[in-house]
Design a protein around this motif. Sequence first.
Motif, mmCIF file in Angstrom:
data_model
loop_
_atom_site.group_PDB
_atom_site.id
_atom_site.type_symbol
_atom_site.label_atom_id
_atom_site.label_comp_id
_atom_site.label_asym_id
_atom_site.label_seq_id
_atom_site.Cartn_x
_atom_site.Cartn_y
_atom_site.Cartn_z
ATOM 1 N N LEU A 94 8.893 88.779 -44.478
ATOM 2 C CA LEU A 94 10.280 88.441 -44.254
ATOM 3 C C LEU A 94 11.051 87.755 -44.728
ATOM 4 N N PRO A 95 12.367 87.990 -45.141
ATOM 5 C CA PRO A 95 13.002 87.045 -46.077
ATOM 6 C C PRO A 95 13.290 85.750 -45.560
ATOM 7 N N SER A 96 13.127 84.581 -46.189
ATOM 8 C CA SER A 96 13.069 83.213 -45.982
ATOM 9 C C SER A 96 12.308 82.793 -44.518
ATOM 10 N N ALA A 97 11.332 83.141 -44.517
ATOM 11 C CA ALA A 97 10.564 83.189 -42.992
ATOM 12 C C ALA A 97 9.901 81.980 -42.934
ATOM 13 N N THR A 98 10.038 81.360 -41.751
ATOM 14 C CA THR A 98 9.078 80.077 -41.319
ATOM 15 C C THR A 98 8.615 80.420 -40.227
ATOM 16 N N THR A 99 7.398 79.785 -39.835
ATOM 17 C CA THR A 99 6.798 80.033 -38.568
ATOM 18 C C THR A 99 6.192 78.630 -38.004
ATOM 19 N N THR A 100 6.241 78.676 -36.559
ATOM 20 C CA THR A 100 5.953 77.627 -35.712
ATOM 21 C C THR A 100 4.861 78.130 -34.857
ATOM 22 N N VAL A 101 3.592 77.548 -34.849
ATOM 23 C CA VAL A 101 2.557 77.961 -34.124
ATOM 24 C C VAL A 101 2.262 76.657 -33.327
#
Length: 134
Positions: A94-101
Amino acid sequence: MRSSRANLRGIALIEALVGIMIFAFGVLGLVGLQASMTKAQTGSKFRADASNLSSELLGVMWSDKPGSLGNYTTASCAAYARCKDWSDKVGKTLPSATTTVVVNAATGEVDITINWTQAGEGQHRYQTSAMVQL
């Protein structure tokens, strides 16, 4: 008779030009429609990828050893190989992706949020929650 023929000589040329103009507007409309469809298809693919990636992480969590659920939180993800591999895959997909878990190890509740930025459309978010019992 001769003067009426002189007045009608250019009518065929005008009709041909009007026909070409109508055809050109039709082609421009089709090009615009195709551009719009391509943009919508790209957005749809990114949403499907985000859904698949969050499902993949849940599958990885389910298959991991008992007591390791806390290793998947955003803060400790980079230090845990299975979580880091998933996070790297999200960044590549994914472009410019950030994740929060967010993981509640006591109850097994997991919240996964994936944010990405699509060119020309701004910020998008996919969020899912699940219960993982190890």
